[in-house]
Design a protein around this motif. Sequence first.
Motif, PDB file in Angstrom:
ATOM      1  N   GLY A  61      -5.324   1.526  -1.310  1.00 50.88           N
ATOM      2  CA  GLY A  61      -4.951   1.275   0.072  1.00 50.88           C
ATOM      3  C   GLY A  61      -5.196  -0.145   0.518  1.00 50.88           C
ATOM      4  O   GLY A  61      -5.831  -0.944  -0.170  1.00 50.88           O
ATOM      5  N   GLN A  62      -4.695  -0.438   1.697  1.00 50.51           N
ATOM      6  CA  GLN A  62      -4.777  -1.792   2.257  1.00 50.51           C
ATOM      7  C   GLN A  62      -6.209  -2.215   2.537  1.00 50.51           C
ATOM      8  O   GLN A  62      -6.504  -3.385   2.652  1.00 50.51           O
ATOM      9  N   TRP A  63      -7.111  -1.276   2.616  1.00 55.75           N
ATOM     10  CA  TRP A  63      -8.526  -1.539   2.902  1.00 55.75           C
ATOM     11  C   TRP A  63      -9.313  -1.925   1.645  1.00 55.75           C
ATOM     12  O   TRP A  63     -10.453  -2.344   1.738  1.00 55.75           O
ATOM     13  N   CYS A  64      -8.715  -1.788   0.474  1.00 51.15           N
ATOM     14  CA  CYS A  64      -9.411  -1.995  -0.805  1.00 51.15           C
ATOM     15  C   CYS A  64      -9.247  -3.449  -1.278  1.00 51.15           C
ATOM     16  O   CYS A  64      -8.145  -3.868  -1.625  1.00 51.15           O
ATOM     17  N   PRO A  65     -10.326  -4.230  -1.316  1.00 48.24           N
ATOM     18  CA  PRO A  65     -10.207  -5.628  -1.737  1.00 48.24           C
ATOM     19  C   PRO A  65      -9.752  -5.779  -3.192  1.00 48.24           C
ATOM     20  O   PRO A  65      -9.061  -6.747  -3.524  1.00 48.24           O
ATOM     21  N   TYR A  66     -10.102  -4.832  -4.058  1.00 50.61           N
ATOM     22  CA  TYR A  66      -9.689  -4.899  -5.466  1.00 50.61           C
ATOM     23  C   TYR A  66      -8.183  -4.651  -5.595  1.00 50.61           C
ATOM     24  O   TYR A  66      -7.503  -5.288  -6.395  1.00 50.61           O
ATOM     25  N   CYS A  67      -7.675  -3.729  -4.781  1.00 49.82           N
ATOM     26  CA  CYS A  67      -6.235  -3.469  -4.754  1.00 49.82           C
ATOM     27  C   CYS A  67      -5.485  -4.702  -4.256  1.00 49.82           C
ATOM     28  O   CYS A  67      -4.489  -5.116  -4.851  1.00 49.82           O
ATOM     29  N   ASN A  68      -5.971  -5.274  -3.162  1.00 54.79           N
ATOM     30  CA  ASN A  68      -5.303  -6.442  -2.590  1.00 54.79           C
ATOM     31  C   ASN A  68      -5.290  -7.622  -3.557  1.00 54.79           C
ATOM     32  O   ASN A  68      -4.285  -8.326  -3.665  1.00 54.79           O
ATOM     33  N   LYS A  69      -6.383  -7.818  -4.274  1.00 58.62           N
ATOM     34  CA  LYS A  69      -6.417  -8.904  -5.257  1.00 58.62           C
ATOM     35  C   LYS A  69      -5.402  -8.649  -6.370  1.00 58.62           C
ATOM     36  O   LYS A  69      -4.670  -9.565  -6.767  1.00 58.62           O
TER      37      LYS A  69
END
Length: 192
Positions: A61-69
């Motif tokens: 999800g958009q809240w996950c810094p690992y996903c966003n990276k």
Amino acid sequence: MKTLIFSLFILLSSYSLHAQTGLKVGDKAPEFFAKNSDGKEINLKQLLKENKSVVLFFYRGQWCPYCNKHIKDLQDSLTSLSSKGAYVLGVTPETNESIAKTKGKTKASFSLISDREYKIMKAYKVDFVMEESLVSKYKGYGIDVAKNNGALDAVLPVPATYIIGKNGKIKFVQFDKDYKKRASISEIASLL
């Protein structure tokens, strides 16, 4: 009583593990039809007709810094991946409104799909239902997974990446229950 509780724990643990097995290299990639966050029809079979491969990844999800990276890294390398004939596609259980937040944070220009009924996640065996204690812990951090998913239950994918070849078979799998670990762009690019 302790034996019954222990047995239930083992049963629930094995169910949880069963739901998180992922697919393997050489498996036929499950077909799916969906609309991306821009309303475009996405059909795996058609994507494979038009491209040499599909890089399919699942993110929390958009809240996950690992996903966003990871999404930002994919976006930064999109021209290189596309030049090798790859179509990059992300799947999340979150709503299109949350996907818009992801796009804002990462500048992602590739397709992102809201898998609201978890059909794609289930087909690729990456779905898991969060335990209530974990749901409460996330809420303590200000993250309401069920609300972000537009659902009553809190379901997340194991962050996984699959490269699907033109023949419809999976030729690369990165599947790790440690949500901090993701497929590297160099690893993905080397297999395209």
